[in-house]
Design a protein around this motif. Structure first.
Motif, short mmCIF file in Angstrom:
data_model
loop_
_atom_site.label_atom_id
_atom_site.label_comp_id
_atom_site.label_asym_id
_atom_site.label_seq_id
_atom_site.Cartn_x
_atom_site.Cartn_y
_atom_site.Cartn_z
N TYR A 177 -3.91 6.08 -8.90
CA TYR A 177 -4.21 6.77 -7.65
C TYR A 177 -4.51 5.77 -6.54
N ALA A 178 -5.32 4.78 -6.85
CA ALA A 178 -5.67 3.76 -5.86
C ALA A 178 -4.46 2.91 -5.50
N ALA A 179 -3.64 2.56 -6.49
CA ALA A 179 -2.47 1.72 -6.25
C ALA A 179 -1.49 2.39 -5.29
N ARG A 180 -1.40 3.69 -5.34
CA ARG A 180 -0.47 4.42 -4.47
C ARG A 180 -0.92 4.39 -3.01
N GLY A 181 -2.18 4.14 -2.79
CA GLY A 181 -2.65 3.94 -1.42
C GLY A 181 -2.46 5.13 -0.49
N GLY A 182 -2.46 6.34 -1.03
CA GLY A 182 -2.30 7.54 -0.21
C GLY A 182 -0.85 7.98 -0.06
N LEU A 183 0.09 7.19 -0.57
CA LEU A 183 1.50 7.58 -0.51
C LEU A 183 1.83 8.53 -1.65
N SER A 184 2.80 9.40 -1.43
CA SER A 184 3.18 10.38 -2.45
C SER A 184 4.61 10.14 -2.91
N GLY A 185 4.80 10.06 -4.23
CA GLY A 185 6.13 9.95 -4.79
C GLY A 185 6.85 8.65 -4.51
N LYS A 186 6.12 7.58 -4.25
CA LYS A 186 6.74 6.28 -3.95
C LYS A 186 6.67 5.37 -5.18
N ILE A 187 7.61 4.47 -5.27
CA ILE A 187 7.73 3.62 -6.46
C ILE A 187 6.74 2.46 -6.44
N TYR A 188 6.44 1.95 -5.24
CA TYR A 188 5.61 0.76 -5.11
C TYR A 188 4.37 1.06 -4.24
N PRO A 189 3.37 0.20 -4.26
CA PRO A 189 2.20 0.42 -3.41
C PRO A 189 2.53 0.45 -1.93
N TRP A 190 3.62 -0.20 -1.53
CA TRP A 190 4.03 -0.25 -0.11
C TRP A 190 5.06 0.82 0.23
N GLY A 191 5.55 1.57 -0.74
CA GLY A 191 6.55 2.60 -0.47
C GLY A 191 7.76 2.46 -1.36
N GLU A 192 8.96 2.51 -0.77
CA GLU A 192 10.18 2.46 -1.56
C GLU A 192 11.08 1.27 -1.23
N GLU A 193 10.72 0.49 -0.22
CA GLU A 193 11.54 -0.67 0.12
C GLU A 193 11.61 -1.63 -1.07
N ALA A 194 12.79 -2.13 -1.36
CA ALA A 194 12.97 -3.02 -2.50
C ALA A 194 12.07 -4.24 -2.39
N LEU A 195 11.61 -4.72 -3.52
CA LEU A 195 10.72 -5.86 -3.57
C LEU A 195 11.31 -7.07 -2.84
N THR A 196 12.61 -7.23 -2.91
CA THR A 196 13.27 -8.40 -2.34
C THR A 196 13.67 -8.22 -0.88
N SER A 197 13.40 -7.06 -0.30
CA SER A 197 13.76 -6.81 1.10
C SER A 197 12.63 -7.22 2.04
N GLY A 198 12.98 -7.83 3.16
CA GLY A 198 11.97 -8.19 4.15
C GLY A 198 11.03 -9.27 3.68
N LYS A 199 9.85 -9.31 4.27
CA LYS A 199 8.88 -10.35 3.92
C LYS A 199 8.31 -10.09 2.52
N PRO A 200 7.83 -11.14 1.84
CA PRO A 200 7.28 -10.96 0.49
C PRO A 200 6.16 -9.93 0.45
N LYS A 201 6.19 -9.08 -0.56
CA LYS A 201 5.22 -8.00 -0.68
C LYS A 201 4.25 -8.18 -1.83
N ALA A 202 4.62 -9.03 -2.78
CA ALA A 202 3.78 -9.22 -3.97
C ALA A 202 4.19 -10.51 -4.66
N ASN A 203 3.33 -10.99 -5.54
CA ASN A 203 3.60 -12.20 -6.30
C ASN A 203 4.29 -11.84 -7.60
N THR A 204 5.60 -12.00 -7.65
CA THR A 204 6.39 -11.69 -8.83
C THR A 204 7.32 -12.85 -9.15
N TRP A 205 8.19 -12.68 -10.14
CA TRP A 205 9.12 -13.74 -10.51
C TRP A 205 10.39 -13.62 -9.67
#
Length: 348
Positions: free
Chosen positions: A198-226
């Protein structure tokens, strides 16, 4: 009891519980700990938002969550050091195991190792990320995980490593038992799995990521991944090869940092692969199953971990999705596993 085993593509090591030492904390200690964010009460649809989830992420179901406070970021080395200094606590990875504990953790009928092998297997230590320099099969995790004696939260990549100048990185090589001890000392607790999602979703509904649906590799870095090819080539597109200091990326809608990537985070719940199927739907503030159930490893009871880590990538592990579930035994610690705490809104 310390157990050494492999589970679902993640190598895990466990140890007997540490000494909780003195309990409680001073006002000055509390003032210097992780800032907490008030998460508003509400209902949400828990579980996978598309068809790419794992079987244990279905069915999607509605859960009601009372308001609670949550650490804005993962517990850091500096914060954990305050706890250890105040209590004298000894973590699971810092304790050796006995021959009896080792044999109990191995499959029935396993012959007893010779004395030299046994001596190495019962030393204090933990598993360290030791990637190769070439492509390897994903079904052989020994290609990038190695047990290294002397590995602890203060030496997270082995005895020759340290946490100097790493105060603001998340603490790792801590077990669920260690996280529980810290939370009790800080006057907090671990989040339930439902609270965490619930907290990870940050108030968004039906989204795949905490920031929404934009792909992890699109735009500026969103998280620390491989970034690149796991586990042998990391382009560091997000700015880091391994751990990143907390708050290195933008927060979600609730102003929580690193709910995706960096380190996996312990939750309170036992892990049950069939829990969503068995009637959690419609429950207010579900506390999780009363027993553990991992059909992939039925002999080991596990706790839930959430959020993914710096080792997650689209080609190997997509644990940075808000609905992704993983698990580990309560005694386990890993180089990419940490935690954050919560407190009920009505707690004194």
């Amino acid at each position: 009891m310390k157990k050494i085993y492999l589970v679902l593509g993640v190598a895990l090591i466990s140890a007997c519980a540490g000494n909780p030492g003195k309990q409680g904390t001073t006002a000055a200690d509390k003032d210097s700990l992780n800032k907490m964010v008030l998460i508003p009460a509400g209902s949400f649809a828990m579980g996978a938002d598309d068809s790419t989830g794992m079987p244990d992420e279905y069915p999607k179901h509605t859960v009601a969550i009372p308001s609670f406070w949550m650490d804005e970021h993962e517990v850091t080395n500096k914060e954990f050091a305050q706890f250890v200094a105040a209590t004298g606590y000894v973590t699971t990875a810092e304790k050796p195991i006995s021959k009896e504990e080792l044999m109990a953790s191995l499959p029935p009928g396993t012959p007893e190792p010779d004395s030299a092998t046994l001596a190495g297997m019962t030393l204090p230590g933990a598993l360290v990320f030791t990637p190769p320099d070439h492509a390897v099969p994903f079904n052989d995790i020994s290609q990038w995980w190695s047990f290294v004696a002397g590995t602890t939260w203060q030496h997270p990549e082995g005895p020759n490593s340290n946490i100097h100048n790493r105060d603001n990185e998340p603490v790792t090589q801590v077990s669920w038992l260690d996280a529980q001890a810290y939370a009790k000392w800080a006057g907090k607790r671990l989040p339930t799995e439902a609270e965490w999602e619930y907290a990870a979703r940050g108030g968004l509904s039906g989204k795949i990521y905490p920031w929404g649906e934009e792909a992890l590799t699109s735009g500026k870095p969103k998280a620390n991944t491989w970034n690149g090819n796991f586990p042998y080539h990391n382009t560091k597109t997000d700015g880091y090869y391994g751990l990143a200091p907390v708050k290195s990326y933008s927060p979600n809608g609730y102003q929580l940092y690193d709910m995706s990537g960096n380190v996996w985070e312990w939750c309170e719940d036992w892990y049950d692969a069939a829990y969503y199927v068995q009637g959690e739907k419609g429950v207010k503030a579900p506390a999780g199953p009363v027993t553990a159930n991992d059909p992939d490893d039925p002999g080991q009871a596990k706790r839930v971990i959430r959020g993914g880590s710096f080792m997650c990538s689209d080609e190997y592990c997509r644990g940075y999705r808000v609905s992704a579930r993983m698990k580990s035994t309560p005694e386990s610690g890993l180089a990419n596993l940490g935690f954050r705490c919560v407190r009920s809104a009505d707690a004194k």
